[in-house]
Design an enzyme around this catalytic site. Sequence first.
Site, mmCIF file in Angstrom:
data_model
loop_
_atom_site.group_PDB
_atom_site.id
_atom_site.type_symbol
_atom_site.label_atom_id
_atom_site.label_comp_id
_atom_site.label_asym_id
_atom_site.label_seq_id
_atom_site.Cartn_x
_atom_site.Cartn_y
_atom_site.Cartn_z
ATOM 1 N N LYS A 1 0.845 -1.202 0.000
ATOM 2 C CA LYS A 1 0.000 0.000 0.000
ATOM 3 C C LYS A 1 0.876 1.247 0.000
ATOM 4 O O LYS A 1 1.889 1.302 0.715
ATOM 5 C CB LYS A 1 -0.910 -0.024 1.233
ATOM 6 C CG LYS A 1 -1.993 1.048 1.223
ATOM 7 C CD LYS A 1 -2.940 0.901 2.419
ATOM 8 C CE LYS A 1 -4.043 1.942 2.420
ATOM 9 N NZ LYS A 1 -4.948 1.815 3.569
ATOM 10 N N SER B 1 -9.892 2.141 2.412
ATOM 11 C CA SER B 1 -8.998 2.859 1.538
ATOM 12 C C SER B 1 -8.021 1.959 0.773
ATOM 13 O O SER B 1 -7.471 2.368 -0.241
ATOM 14 C CB SER B 1 -8.192 3.879 2.348
ATOM 15 O OG SER B 1 -7.342 3.220 3.282
ATOM 16 N N SER C 1 -10.033 -0.166 6.650
ATOM 17 C CA SER C 1 -9.417 -0.102 5.315
ATOM 18 C C SER C 1 -8.706 -1.363 4.847
ATOM 19 O O SER C 1 -8.321 -1.454 3.679
ATOM 20 C CB SER C 1 -8.444 1.066 5.243
ATOM 21 O OG SER C 1 -9.172 2.259 5.155
#
Length: 498
Positions: free
Chosen positions: A81, A156, A180
């Site tokens: 990420k 997210s 997330s």
Amino acid sequence: MTNEIIKLNAKDIATKIATGELSSVEVTQAHFDRIEKVDERVHAFLHLTKESALSDAAKVDAKIKGGEKLGPLAGVPLALKDILAMEGVPTTAGSKILENWRPPYDATVVKKLRENDIIILGKTNMDEFAMGSSTEYSAYGPTKNPWDLERIPGGSGGGSSAALAAYEAPLAIGSDTGGSIRQPAAVTGTVGVKPTYGAVSRYGVIALASSLDQVGPCARNVLDTALLHKAIAGHDPRDSTSINQSVPDVVGAALKADVKGVKIGLVKQLGGEGYQAGVQQRFREAVDILTSLGAEVHEVSCPSFEYALGAYYLILPSECSSNLAKFDGMRYGLRVGDNVENAVEQVMSMTREAGFGPEVKRRIMLGTYALSSGYYDAYYGSAQKVRTLISRDFAAAFEKVDVLISPTAPTTAFKIGDKVDDPLAMYLNDVATIPVNLAGNSAMSLPIGLAPEDGLPVGLQIMAPVMGDDRLYNVGAALENALKEKWGHLLIEEVQAL
Ligand code: GLN
């Protein structure tokens, strides 16, 4: 060959590399080939680290040839990420304000991945500064859900979960402040874990809300997730919130996979009104399976969970308004207004105006307001009290049961564009995941089937006490094994849009 390699799980890839049946270079190249083929449509990645990945893979192959005994995920590729710092590699957190910023150091998690000989393929897309549930708030355009390219992959961390579901990587790293990791896992039919707060180092992770943020592992099955969890967890003196205790035996628990006599609590406040019918149906079926496997299932009431969302949307903005103050055009990334003479204030405000997206601005304003004198007690203070009550609800529940369960998200993946202009509708995606962040304990989402009305994946959330992360893997693996037996394969093998 590419197709056969990308369909393998992480553990099998590692075994084949260790025995010389495959090389890490071959496996890494196969994943880059896959990315090349599908990522134009999925947009899971913001940046690829092809050169370093292939040279790291070659080093792993050389070590194996030299007879070195490596870790259980050595040579396996991973998607990272874009909220984690990686030395010399663009790290944007999905924001224009950090465009072209290259960190001068590695996050501890990145360091641990390297120590475990895991190969980093690149950085994945995310909602700007991890605020959002759809990846639509990324400044670099949305990621698409590999089950249906017109739908969101969650957020997210939608880039990480989409990369797994699109077979672009067998492992991924996410971060979870309010859901997330878990909500993207739920809507893409993958597995994701938010470890206990403090169990995985946050050194080098761009902070959203420091009392809630946690980095965690993602994969396509429970055992791979456990192996990655073990690789990244553990004490780090560079993170003052890091827990100085040994990591629970998550891998052993995933291999045990036995729920006989395990007490499971159904959270009364999660999963009823407001949850899609197909989500409720698959959840009830999963409960029946757990019961048939010998678990004792009871309903448990956690009354304060009703206030979790409200408390979270005061605490998170308050903390992020302070954390994001450092993005001022002086130290990192974007800088606007250099031509304005002697006007520091103006450079800061012009940089922020141009660099932050609307959701980030909204939360900074909300947080600044909630913390302002005269309102602090009424807003931030009350939210902190709710937080204490939620922790007490968990503590009382874990006196009676070993784990709690609920649906992970109220709906399956929605259409891109459906909620992007309606913040409240977007926030409601995390109604079931937020209590765990507020209390600091651990939770997993794993796939339990496709909703009959839309054919999209449904996730089940398992919640365990602080440092009881191993329980997630035991219960999760037992359920996964039973579902696999029922369907003859893992749910993810039904993904078809690509
Ligand atoms: N969707 C939640 C939010 O927008 C969760 C974010 C997160 O976990 N990083 O705040």
